[in-house]
Write a protein that holds these residues in place. Sequence first.
Motif, PDB file in Angstrom:
ATOM      1  N   HIS A  81     -14.278  63.599  22.897  1.00 37.41           N
ATOM      2  CA  HIS A  81     -13.508  62.910  22.183  1.00 37.41           C
ATOM      3  C   HIS A  81     -13.612  61.413  22.803  1.00 37.41           C
ATOM      4  O   HIS A  81     -13.533  61.384  23.666  1.00 37.41           O
ATOM      5  CB  HIS A  81     -11.902  63.015  23.008  1.00 37.41           C
ATOM      6  CG  HIS A  81     -11.393  64.506  22.996  1.00 37.41           C
ATOM      7  ND1 HIS A  81     -11.040  65.030  22.246  1.00 37.41           N
ATOM      8  CD2 HIS A  81     -11.278  65.539  23.936  1.00 37.41           C
ATOM      9  CE1 HIS A  81     -10.357  66.690  22.681  1.00 37.41           C
ATOM     10  NE2 HIS A  81     -11.162  66.555  23.226  1.00 37.41           N
ATOM     11  N   ARG A 119      -9.477  56.249  22.401  1.00 38.68           N
ATOM     12  CA  ARG A 119      -9.026  56.072  20.950  1.00 38.68           C
ATOM     13  C   ARG A 119      -9.344  54.493  20.405  1.00 38.68           C
ATOM     14  O   ARG A 119      -9.686  53.143  21.403  1.00 38.68           O
ATOM     15  CB  ARG A 119      -7.591  56.137  21.626  1.00 38.68           C
ATOM     16  CG  ARG A 119      -7.120  55.038  22.532  1.00 38.68           C
ATOM     17  CD  ARG A 119      -5.175  55.211  23.080  1.00 38.68           C
ATOM     18  NE  ARG A 119      -5.571  56.121  24.104  1.00 38.68           N
ATOM     19  CZ  ARG A 119      -3.459  56.270  24.563  1.00 38.68           C
ATOM     20  NH1 ARG A 119      -2.888  56.889  24.529  1.00 38.68           N
ATOM     21  NH2 ARG A 119      -3.550  56.147  26.362  1.00 38.68           N
ATOM     22  N   GLU A 147      -5.003  57.509  28.969  1.00 39.55           N
ATOM     23  CA  GLU A 147      -5.105  58.345  27.553  1.00 39.55           C
ATOM     24  C   GLU A 147      -4.395  59.755  27.792  1.00 39.55           C
ATOM     25  O   GLU A 147      -4.418  60.496  27.563  1.00 39.55           O
ATOM     26  CB  GLU A 147      -6.734  57.864  27.335  1.00 39.55           C
ATOM     27  CG  GLU A 147      -6.584  59.340  25.523  1.00 39.55           C
ATOM     28  CD  GLU A 147      -7.952  58.540  24.867  1.00 39.55           C
ATOM     29  OE1 GLU A 147      -8.270  59.090  24.236  1.00 39.55           O
ATOM     30  OE2 GLU A 147      -7.470  57.148  25.023  1.00 39.55           O
ATOM     31  N   ASP A 156      -1.871  60.642  28.517  1.00 39.18           N
ATOM     32  CA  ASP A 156       0.003  60.541  27.175  1.00 39.18           C
ATOM     33  C   ASP A 156      -1.106  61.845  26.438  1.00 39.18           C
ATOM     34  O   ASP A 156      -0.140  62.629  26.273  1.00 39.18           O
ATOM     35  CB  ASP A 156      -0.985  59.140  26.779  1.00 39.18           C
ATOM     36  CG  ASP A 156      -0.508  58.423  27.159  1.00 39.18           C
ATOM     37  OD1 ASP A 156       0.532  58.448  27.846  1.00 39.18           O
ATOM     38  OD2 ASP A 156      -0.849  57.452  26.742  1.00 39.18           O
ATOM     39  N   GLN A 157      -1.998  62.401  26.681  1.00 37.69           N
ATOM     40  CA  GLN A 157      -2.346  63.580  25.912  1.00 37.69           C
ATOM     41  C   GLN A 157      -2.249  64.667  26.277  1.00 37.69           C
ATOM     42  O   GLN A 157      -1.258  66.213  26.361  1.00 37.69           O
ATOM     43  CB  GLN A 157      -4.061  63.522  26.093  1.00 37.69           C
ATOM     44  CG  GLN A 157      -4.601  63.214  24.931  1.00 37.69           C
ATOM     45  CD  GLN A 157      -5.656  64.079  24.581  1.00 37.69           C
ATOM     46  OE1 GLN A 157      -6.673  63.993  24.855  1.00 37.69           O
ATOM     47  NE2 GLN A 157      -5.852  64.225  23.041  1.00 37.69           N
TER      48      GLN A 157
END
Length: 675
Positions: A82, A85, A183, A186-187
């Motif tokens: 990933h 963002r 991040e 949050d995931q």
Amino acid sequence: MADKEAGGGDTGPRETAPTSAYPSPARSLGDTGITPLSPSHILNDADPVSEEQTFLVVVAIDFGTTSSGYAYSFTKEPECIHVMRRWEGGDPGVSNQKTPTTILLTPERKFHSFGYAARDFYHDLDPNEAKQWLYLEKFKMKLHTTGDLTMDTDLTAANGKKVKALEIFTYALQYFKEQALKELSDQAGSDFENSDVRWVITVPAIWKQPAKQFMREAAYQAGLASPENSEQLIIALEPEAASIYCRKLRLHQMIELSGKAVVNGCSSSDTVGAGFTQAKEHVRRNRQSRTFLVENVIGEIWSELEEGDKYVVVDSGGGTVDLTVHQIRLPEGHLKELYKATGGPYGSLGVDYEFEKLLCKIFGEDFIEQFKIKRPAAWVDLMIAFESRKRAAAPDRTNPLNITLPFSFIDYYKKFRGHSVEHALRKSNVDFVKWSSQGMLRMSPDAMNALFKPTIDSIIEHLRDLFQKPEVSTVKFLFLVGGFAEAPLLQQAVQAAFGDKCRIIIPQDVGLTILKGAVLFGLDPAVIKVRRSPLTYGVGVLNRYVEGKHPPEKLLVKDGTRWCTDVFDKFISADQSVALGELVKRSYTPAKPSQLVIVINVYSSEHDDVSFITDPGVRKCGTLRLDLTGTSGAAVPARREIQTLMQFGDTEIKATAIDIATTKSVKVGIDFLNY
């Protein structure tokens, strides 16, 4: 110190050799020396890797000269990488999955913001207020260009004020740590702890050891890992990371520049352009998705490689270009570094520097210097405008490139010189650069290409030198990676110079190659098996003095024994192949049996023909101090064995000394910043 012989509590009268014209640092350094046990046995065995810690996720930070970013992968699903963002901000004409490496500190020198946010905030400040704020960009190059880097090295902000480099690097890494953990939390829907993360930070392979160590120190200060838990952080070399990613490439994930013949009536330069346009479309379609699947396969290109095949990775970024030659070792496809990394400061910054020189030629160096200091935010604006046009440069371009000059540039120039920017352009007789009525600098494609030329020439010349080396003559592939690899002018130059020697491959999302490779490296650090040692390492010892062999100024006579001082006893030579985790052992004995303490000093040098620790270029980089007390006289053998080990890790080297009689041991990490 280790370069002197024994004599624990001995304060009796000393005989010394006649003092010579050569001052030897060892003479005055106390009586704590060691001498090699003969025969000295050397064991080169790779240590079975200690119990691996388990991490839930690997986060890699690509801390670049011009732009930075992070990517991550959960250890449970290593095939998914990933990329971070989308960042707030962004530039017209520049598509970017990374953020600019810019940082802003308040007038009180506290961290304010990073990346686009830092740039935009700084830009919106009132010019007089802006002078108080500390804005830094492209500061990573300082680690490459500073010869005597220490923990106290300074950086200069846009307003001319100085700030500690370690602070800035720590702030930047802290920022990435917070962003990534946020991040991940949050995931996952729950808080992610730093202890769950294995961090990987990439650095250029051509950096010297102090710069690599500096990165590690900054990461410790930023709380990514700690000296006690150093395995939590891996320092990866950028071209190695790229190499690991390139192994996984499938055919649709890369562009090959090696079409030598005319294809369907198009010459190969058209196919280069066309291939890239398709690729860009493909990337654009996938831009929404930030998750990349890395199939657990060996890519097609790779399947054509056989045992012993060689390839070059050319990592061309903002600041540096790194060239690394790797060789495949089957069956697992491990990599072996064949030739030590070379390269230099030939990144895309060189093009910015040429643009600045051009502005100085047109408007005068005195004006440009003043403008940078008095209107720092407008200068940043001008360079952003240049960046987007720089990316539009291409070999076959025919229409001019327009660069908007900020209003304050035009205004300040008139105040400074008393005449207009337009007048300066007319008068400067710089060909190919004109003034357009919309208030822009209009550059012909030739003028833009000329700005690239010095940097690209340096890269090509460096590659030519590399291809002269016998180890490199039979290279099958050349992988062109890094942000600057997106430049069609560089692609064309590499293709023209080397297209007939090997196949030239560019991964599609070339700017993210290193980031993704670094994640893969963090998931499986064992993939790189053999590196070249950048330095010669050894310890300082005493040897029995041999007339005619040893220089007279090194003679030291003690208790009737004649010693040669300052001898550099080598553990490993510069450019020697070192397996990762390899242990090199040597055995020594105190120069005097009654000694109560020994001190072993570790030294390094860039040369491999080192005989004495006083030779030019030798520097001390570690000290092991071993207390020999605490054994009853009876138990200690007449020749007491002190074993010294050096273990070669990722960018860290650990030295250990063990007193075999008492099993006491001391450890030290090699340190280039504090000696």
